[in-house]
Design a protein around this motif. Structure first.
Motif, mmCIF file in Angstrom:
data_model
loop_
_atom_site.group_PDB
_atom_site.id
_atom_site.type_symbol
_atom_site.label_atom_id
_atom_site.label_comp_id
_atom_site.label_asym_id
_atom_site.label_seq_id
_atom_site.Cartn_x
_atom_site.Cartn_y
_atom_site.Cartn_z
ATOM 1 N N PRO A 1 1.008 -1.290 -0.096
ATOM 2 C CA PRO A 1 0.144 0.051 0.078
ATOM 3 C C PRO A 1 1.040 1.234 -0.079
ATOM 4 N N VAL A 2 2.064 1.212 0.821
ATOM 5 C CA VAL A 2 2.754 2.395 0.871
ATOM 6 C C VAL A 2 3.339 2.632 -0.715
ATOM 7 N N ALA B 1 -10.896 7.024 -2.866
ATOM 8 C CA ALA B 1 -11.728 6.189 -3.943
ATOM 9 C C ALA B 1 -11.223 4.817 -4.202
ATOM 10 N N PHE B 2 -10.032 4.517 -4.243
ATOM 11 C CA PHE B 2 -9.438 3.337 -4.367
ATOM 12 C C PHE B 2 -9.600 2.445 -3.269
ATOM 13 N N CYS B 3 -10.084 2.849 -2.214
ATOM 14 C CA CYS B 3 -10.618 1.872 -0.993
ATOM 15 C C CYS B 3 -12.003 1.328 -1.359
ATOM 16 N N LEU C 1 -8.158 -5.929 -2.349
ATOM 17 C CA LEU C 1 -9.023 -5.913 -1.242
ATOM 18 C C LEU C 1 -8.526 -5.730 0.161
ATOM 19 N N LYS C 2 -7.467 -6.721 0.225
ATOM 20 C CA LYS C 2 -6.710 -6.842 1.448
ATOM 21 C C LYS C 2 -5.940 -5.470 1.847
ATOM 22 N N MET C 3 -5.753 -4.888 0.829
ATOM 23 C CA MET C 3 -5.054 -3.640 1.341
ATOM 24 C C MET C 3 -5.681 -2.275 1.565
ATOM 25 N N ILE D 1 -3.190 5.294 5.355
ATOM 26 C CA ILE D 1 -2.282 6.212 4.731
ATOM 27 C C ILE D 1 -3.175 7.493 4.168
ATOM 28 N N MET D 2 -4.215 7.339 3.721
ATOM 29 C CA MET D 2 -5.036 8.334 3.144
ATOM 30 C C MET D 2 -5.395 9.484 4.346
#
Lengths: 315, 315, 315
Positions: free
Chosen positions: B40-41, B95-97, B126-128, B135-136
């Motif tokens: 994710p980072v 949005a990407f979540c 999905l797991k991210m 982070i957002m």
């Protein structure tokens, strides 16, 4: 022991806190008031009072001796002074979270072993770091809240572009005007202000992450290395970011400008003393040979010992 | 097993992590550095770099090609550019979540079952989501800190009432003045600014609530439906509020104004692309028949299967 | 019971939630949506709507009746009104966290025992305090976010030094100017503003500490006395600090100024009603004889009872 068994049979977890003689202490447990917080609160309060007196001397006493009017800056005590003092207190306290670990490293290097006890004052100091850090976070939070509302080109001119001065007929009352020079401030940050504010916001965010990682339930989910990474690596980044935040505020005033009859250092200067000491102490430890040797000691190596391997410990 | 029994007899909870062959992995556990955070980072950093280059091109390269002076906006990189870029990165990341969950819903609708595995990239995505969301939150926090200090009618004119211009004798030096037109800015928000700031503050607060509900000890106290309610319903409200915050900033510039020789979209425009995709994908799923069918699939129904009732699962 | 034993033998902790008849309720547990939050949310929403209507009447209806123009303040509804209303809602809600405990104390003093049940409404209210406090924290957070961006000498003149007015040739269009009086605002806080902002930042920070201490994992590490100390002592300090924040905002307008045809109290006045009631109710309880008597009752003493010692309870 029989009690323990019975308790376990009843489906609870027995916890043995000692024999009957300890009962008096145990009964006091629910009445203890944060014993681990008393000393750190006292230390930070001491730093705060010291810096408050310094600021009071610089902004009120000294300025009024110079002007001879004794009417300047008195109204600035509750906010402007307070905000500067908590900002410097926070930066000092953050540095004081990292200095004891550095002293401990030098003691370990000097003694060549990790199996000897630190002096009591250092031990107490090391145990105080979490509390110091959390108090520091509170002060940094108040400083951030106040500052974002307070900052304008009029009150913090150093980080903004030059204002414009013009001549105007100032209205004194309904019938009178007087020609005067007025100032229109420029709300754009100069390049130092851009760095100054970015650094401040990033440092605040990192400190909040450090604070969150100290919550018991979060700490419990972190591995030993993850916790160390956050508290040490991210903490150092936060310390250096906060110090840069201060440097970009003062910049060339950092060297050219002195307060109080040009004798005393100004706030942004003495704010940097403890972080500077921390960085100076840290740098030699980053040299690969010193770092390797320290890691070796922390893994259980003892200088001059023949029985290293026996005491060896994977961490 | 004997070990387990002995451990339990000693009053601890044995946890069996596998046989001897797994020992090497298990020994590495305390040294693992947040394995679930690496990807994710990297993703968010990638988005940040992409948007940073876009902003650099718009504000520095393109503007200076137009003016031909090559002296504009360079000093704005550390704060103004940075602040815009993290704001857009945060909105994209939020949005990407929600987009992977929507893709998963369409896959389930298409396949007519929940008992088939998602493609690996979707599974990873999905797991991210939790990490992306946190982070957002950090980026949104930095954006909020910087913005409340930065916002003035001079630096963010779109959301304030019109300034007043007047002619004045500007003081150049002690003896010279020159007639010039100066601007006095109006610190009152216009109606768009009122919505803009309210929406921003509400979105920040909702995101903090989402973050708090992700703390392990808080999650543990929430029922499955409560957690879903917060992460899904409140999260969507936060996404839409944050998108509106952006819309009210640009408003009619949203359609009339283009950057860089009138060819490129401006920041507040491309900030909305992923939230817009998410909303467009979400809308059909809100239609009652589609929603009911999806709920049915998620309760265990399989299209074309005769043995539904056997696989039926209350949740 | 056999099930319990089997479960325990398997290394889990059995939890007995009742017999078969309760199964329907138990199955609903994962689907319950924060049952303890419904009522507090409704209460705070009710307060919000009440205060919103009051503010709407003061700033929009009443002001426009006075001017007769019906064009004033409409655009201020989404931010300025909203911000004032949530600030007052937050202060009222905070006071409503402390008033039920005070009523309970008076009931205990009156009845001379702690072994009688409180009326149901008071019991419900006492159980609502945590939720009320957390909703209050959210509102206070939004208020803080909005306010630090909103506050300028033009929009919140009461807490800043006097502006300067001057005559200028205002540019109407390219060829026309008109002589007009313009205002240059002074961005320095007056002494009331210095206290106002300090108090606001300190109250926010204290409320965040209160919120953190409500996190399950943090509460678990606190002793009973520590939790009480934070929630009661720090909470009272936060309430009084927040009330002072309001007092320093209005100061002499607190008594001299009335809204809406000089009939209605203004916002900073009615914001103080519930905190004022709380303080008035608290003061008698701080008198040493009253305090001692209340402590005695809470330790199990019953007035007029012969069997005190039997029911005595260390806490």
């Amino acid at each position: 022991m029989k009690v323990s068994e019975m308790v376990r049979a009843m489906g609870f977890h027995p916890v043995d806190w000692g024999n009957l003689a300890a009962s008096r202490d145990i009964e006091d447990v629910p009445l203890r008031l944060m014993p681990s917080w008393k000393r750190p609160v006292a230390v930070v309060f001491g730093i705060f009072v010291f810096l408050w007196i310094l600021a009071f001397f610089s902004f009120q006493i000294c300025r009024n001796i110079q002007s001879g009017q004794w009417d300047e800056n008195w109204k600035r005590i509750p906010l402007t002074n307070f905000n500067r003092v908590i900002a410097i207190t926070a930066l000092w306290t953050l540095a004081f979270c990292y200095i004891p670990g550095l002293i401990a490293a030098y003691i370990q290097l000097w003694r060549g072993t990790k199996y000897s006890r630190f002096p009591k004052w250092l031990d107490d100091w090391l145990k105080m770091r979490k509390q110091l850090g959390l108090i520091m976070l509170g002060l940094a939070g108040i400083h951030a809240c106040i500052s974002v509302a307070y900052i304008t080109p009029q009150t913090t001119g150093w980080v903004y572009e030059e204002p414009t001065r013009f001549q105007a007929e100032v209205v004194v009352d309904a019938n009178t005007t007087t020609t005067n020079t007025l100032t229109i401030y420029n709300n754009e940050f100069n390049w130092r202000g851009e760095f100054f504010l970015s650094m401040g916001a990033i440092a605040t965010c990192l400190l909040v992450v450090l604070g969150i990682s100290s919550l018991p339930s979060v700490t419990a989910t972190l591995s030993w290395r993850e916790f160390t990474f956050i508290q040490s690596k991210l903490g150092w980044v936060a310390l250096i970011t906060a110090a840069c935040h201060d440097v970009f505020l003062a910049w060339h005033y950092m060297f050219l400008y002195w307060g109080c009859f040009r004798t005393l250092p100004i706030g942004p200067q003495y704010a940097l003393y403890p972080p500077f000491i921390a960085v100076i102490m840290k740098l030699p430890l980053l040299l690969p040979p010193v770092d390797n040797y320290l890691q070796k000691i922390r893994r259980g190596y003892e200088r001059g010992s023949q029985s290293e391997s026996k005491k060896g410990n994977p961490l």
